[in-house]
Design a protein around this motif. Sequence first.
Motif, PDB file in Angstrom:
ATOM      1  N   GLY A 131       0.820  -1.209   0.000  1.00 39.21           N
ATOM      2  CA  GLY A 131       0.000   0.000   0.000  1.00 39.21           C
ATOM      3  C   GLY A 131       0.856   1.262   0.000  1.00 39.21           C
ATOM      4  O   GLY A 131       0.564   2.226  -0.711  1.00 39.21           O
ATOM      5  N   LEU A 132       1.928   1.260   0.793  1.00 36.46           N
ATOM      6  CA  LEU A 132       2.820   2.417   0.839  1.00 36.46           C
ATOM      7  C   LEU A 132       3.432   2.677  -0.532  1.00 36.46           C
ATOM      8  O   LEU A 132       3.512   3.829  -0.982  1.00 36.46           O
ATOM      9  CB  LEU A 132       3.926   2.197   1.880  1.00 36.46           C
ATOM     10  CG  LEU A 132       3.485   2.198   3.348  1.00 36.46           C
ATOM     11  CD1 LEU A 132       4.650   1.807   4.251  1.00 36.46           C
ATOM     12  CD2 LEU A 132       2.956   3.558   3.750  1.00 36.46           C
ATOM     13  N   VAL A 133       3.862   1.596  -1.187  1.00 38.19           N
ATOM     14  CA  VAL A 133       4.470   1.751  -2.516  1.00 38.19           C
ATOM     15  C   VAL A 133       3.438   2.275  -3.508  1.00 38.19           C
ATOM     16  O   VAL A 133       3.717   3.177  -4.307  1.00 38.19           O
ATOM     17  CB  VAL A 133       5.054   0.406  -2.992  1.00 38.19           C
ATOM     18  CG1 VAL A 133       5.453   0.484  -4.463  1.00 38.19           C
ATOM     19  CG2 VAL A 133       6.260   0.017  -2.155  1.00 38.19           C
ATOM     20  N   LEU A 134       2.211   1.720  -3.430  1.00 36.48           N
ATOM     21  CA  LEU A 134       1.162   2.129  -4.366  1.00 36.48           C
ATOM     22  C   LEU A 134       0.818   3.608  -4.185  1.00 36.48           C
ATOM     23  O   LEU A 134       0.724   4.369  -5.152  1.00 36.48           O
ATOM     24  CB  LEU A 134      -0.089   1.267  -4.144  1.00 36.48           C
ATOM     25  CG  LEU A 134      -1.265   1.521  -5.101  1.00 36.48           C
ATOM     26  CD1 LEU A 134      -0.875   1.195  -6.528  1.00 36.48           C
ATOM     27  CD2 LEU A 134      -2.473   0.677  -4.690  1.00 36.48           C
ATOM     28  N   VAL A 135       0.631   4.015  -2.940  1.00 36.75           N
ATOM     29  CA  VAL A 135       0.290   5.421  -2.665  1.00 36.75           C
ATOM     30  C   VAL A 135       1.441   6.336  -3.086  1.00 36.75           C
ATOM     31  O   VAL A 135       1.240   7.382  -3.710  1.00 36.75           O
ATOM     32  CB  VAL A 135      -0.041   5.615  -1.170  1.00 36.75           C
ATOM     33  CG1 VAL A 135      -0.101   7.092  -0.819  1.00 36.75           C
ATOM     34  CG2 VAL A 135      -1.367   4.945  -0.839  1.00 36.75           C
ATOM     35  N   GLY A 136       2.675   5.936  -2.725  1.00 42.49           N
ATOM     36  CA  GLY A 136       3.843   6.753  -3.082  1.00 42.49           C
ATOM     37  C   GLY A 136       3.991   6.892  -4.579  1.00 42.49           C
ATOM     38  O   GLY A 136       4.235   7.990  -5.092  1.00 42.49           O
ATOM     39  N   ALA A 137       3.803   5.795  -5.316  1.00 42.70           N
ATOM     40  CA  ALA A 137       3.930   5.831  -6.774  1.00 42.70           C
ATOM     41  C   ALA A 137       2.830   6.682  -7.385  1.00 42.70           C
ATOM     42  O   ALA A 137       3.061   7.436  -8.334  1.00 42.70           O
ATOM     43  CB  ALA A 137       3.876   4.413  -7.335  1.00 42.70           C
ATOM     44  N   THR A 138       1.609   6.566  -6.844  1.00 45.00           N
ATOM     45  CA  THR A 138       0.492   7.364  -7.347  1.00 45.00           C
ATOM     46  C   THR A 138       0.766   8.846  -7.156  1.00 45.00           C
ATOM     47  O   THR A 138       0.584   9.655  -8.066  1.00 45.00           O
ATOM     48  CB  THR A 138      -0.818   6.990  -6.624  1.00 45.00           C
ATOM     49  OG1 THR A 138      -1.032   5.583  -6.760  1.00 45.00           O
ATOM     50  CG2 THR A 138      -1.996   7.728  -7.219  1.00 45.00           C
ATOM     51  N   ALA A 139       1.214   9.196  -5.961  1.00 47.49           N
ATOM     52  CA  ALA A 139       1.502  10.606  -5.680  1.00 47.49           C
ATOM     53  C   ALA A 139       2.664  11.102  -6.534  1.00 47.49           C
ATOM     54  O   ALA A 139       2.648  12.214  -7.055  1.00 47.49           O
ATOM     55  CB  ALA A 139       1.817  10.795  -4.193  1.00 47.49           C
ATOM     56  N   ALA A 140       3.702  10.261  -6.715  1.00 44.34           N
ATOM     57  CA  ALA A 140       4.885  10.679  -7.479  1.00 44.34           C
ATOM     58  C   ALA A 140       4.560  10.847  -8.955  1.00 44.34           C
ATOM     59  O   ALA A 140       5.274  11.554  -9.677  1.00 44.34           O
ATOM     60  CB  ALA A 140       6.011   9.657  -7.306  1.00 44.34           C
ATOM     61  N   SER A 141       3.477  10.222  -9.422  1.00 48.46           N
ATOM     62  CA  SER A 141       3.139  10.327 -10.839  1.00 48.46           C
ATOM     63  C   SER A 141       2.209  11.492 -11.117  1.00 48.46           C
ATOM     64  O   SER A 141       1.757  11.674 -12.246  1.00 48.46           O
ATOM     65  CB  SER A 141       2.478   9.026 -11.319  1.00 48.46           C
ATOM     66  OG  SER A 141       1.236   8.852 -10.658  1.00 48.46           O
ATOM     67  N   MET A 142       1.932  12.311 -10.108  1.00 50.75           N
ATOM     68  CA  MET A 142       0.975  13.408 -10.270  1.00 50.75           C
ATOM     69  C   MET A 142       1.292  14.369 -11.413  1.00 50.75           C
ATOM     70  O   MET A 142       0.391  14.903 -12.034  1.00 50.75           O
ATOM     71  CB  MET A 142       0.824  14.169  -8.949  1.00 50.75           C
ATOM     72  CG  MET A 142      -0.127  13.465  -7.994  1.00 50.75           C
ATOM     73  SD  MET A 142      -0.240  14.269  -6.385  1.00 50.75           S
ATOM     74  CE  MET A 142      -1.288  15.647  -6.779  1.00 50.75           C
ATOM     75  N   PRO A 143       2.569  14.642 -11.717  1.00 51.36           N
ATOM     76  CA  PRO A 143       2.851  15.543 -12.837  1.00 51.36           C
ATOM     77  C   PRO A 143       2.247  15.077 -14.154  1.00 51.36           C
ATOM     78  O   PRO A 143       2.041  15.885 -15.061  1.00 51.36           O
ATOM     79  CB  PRO A 143       4.379  15.546 -12.924  1.00 51.36           C
ATOM     80  CG  PRO A 143       4.838  15.222 -11.557  1.00 51.36           C
ATOM     81  CD  PRO A 143       3.817  14.272 -11.013  1.00 51.36           C
ATOM     82  N   TYR A 144       1.943  13.789 -14.252  1.00 54.97           N
ATOM     83  CA  TYR A 144       1.448  13.268 -15.524  1.00 54.97           C
ATOM     84  C   TYR A 144      -0.067  13.096 -15.532  1.00 54.97           C
ATOM     85  O   TYR A 144      -0.627  12.584 -16.487  1.00 54.97           O
ATOM     86  CB  TYR A 144       2.108  11.906 -15.812  1.00 54.97           C
ATOM     87  CG  TYR A 144       3.611  11.981 -15.776  1.00 54.97           C
ATOM     88  CD1 TYR A 144       4.329  11.551 -14.661  1.00 54.97           C
ATOM     89  CD2 TYR A 144       4.316  12.522 -16.851  1.00 54.97           C
ATOM     90  CE1 TYR A 144       5.707  11.651 -14.623  1.00 54.97           C
ATOM     91  CE2 TYR A 144       5.698  12.625 -16.807  1.00 54.97           C
ATOM     92  CZ  TYR A 144       6.392  12.182 -15.693  1.00 54.97           C
ATOM     93  OH  TYR A 144       7.749  12.295 -15.641  1.00 54.97           O
TER      94      TYR A 144
END
Lengths: 215, 118
Positions: free
Chosen positions: A122-135
């Motif tokens: 879950g931490l990885v999923l949330v972190g990846a989702t947030a990190a992809s926000m520029p796109y």
Amino acid sequence: MSSLKRTLEVNTPHVDPEWAQGAVAELRQRGADGAQIGAALLEVESHLAESGATAADSFGHPTEYAAALDLPVGVKWTPSKVIGAAAVGIVVYLGGTLAYTGVLAGITEAEAQLPILGLAFGLVLVGATAASMPYWKGPLRVILGTPVRWVVAVVSLGAVLGAVLLLASGPQLTLAPAAMVFAGLLILASLGLIVFAVRRIGKQPHDDPLRFPSV
Amino acid sequence: METSHTQEWPAQWLRGALALCALSVIDSHAPLHGYAITQHLSAAGLGSIGGGTLYPLLGRFERDGLVGAEWVAGDNGPAKKVYTLTDRGRERLHDDAKRWRHFSQTTNALIARKVERA
């Protein structure tokens, strides 16, 4: 004399300094950058230099004028902002999950347990989702175009994360319910303090000085 | 009917017509900076248009692609941002002018008798 006052005195001598500072403050609050603010003020300066009028007479209240300009401002994603968004997402997810699980365990008088692997996923999923926000700009406009879609998106994400936690097996993080709630709330409160402190001492006007168009 | 060049029109009327008039002025006299636009509008009889009204409008024009803008050196003064109409702006001006003419003919016909009686 503050550096802003000096800058205004040099670049916009026909604009009443108080009026100019009011406009700068409002535009900064609305997210305009130094170049946008400089251009807006220089246009006021150019107008007043020819007309001989005062800023208040010709342009009205600086706050209202700044609002009327409706400058296009958007988040300018930098690596540090991406990392920050990912970190915030991860911490909120961790603190929220701990607190929620602890409360639920307390209510049902069960043991507070969280699957470590599920939590990590879950931490990885949330972190990846947030990190992809520029796109997200394009897809987000479609997905989150209406309040209903917002709710559906948030509930869907919550359902995915919840399912991961429920279905994951393996070693468990076990704590007394109260301890888990406390840990979760402590993490959330710490994040809140950090965000507050960063905003207070964060981007200062000198990080983004006014930039006036040059010809 | 006499038109006073210093006449101030009701704000609601100006709100409806200003965008079209500003585009027309820019089309006729480009490249123009903001203060010059207000001078042309005033000379045409629209009264004094404040910077607080005009520049947000010019900003919208620019964002909508109706005008192009660039900064040029001022004559013994600060740099000026001058505006020119784009093809899209010309198209908008043409379309809106046609519609406005029809609109004003309609309103004129409606109030014609009232004006004659006055």
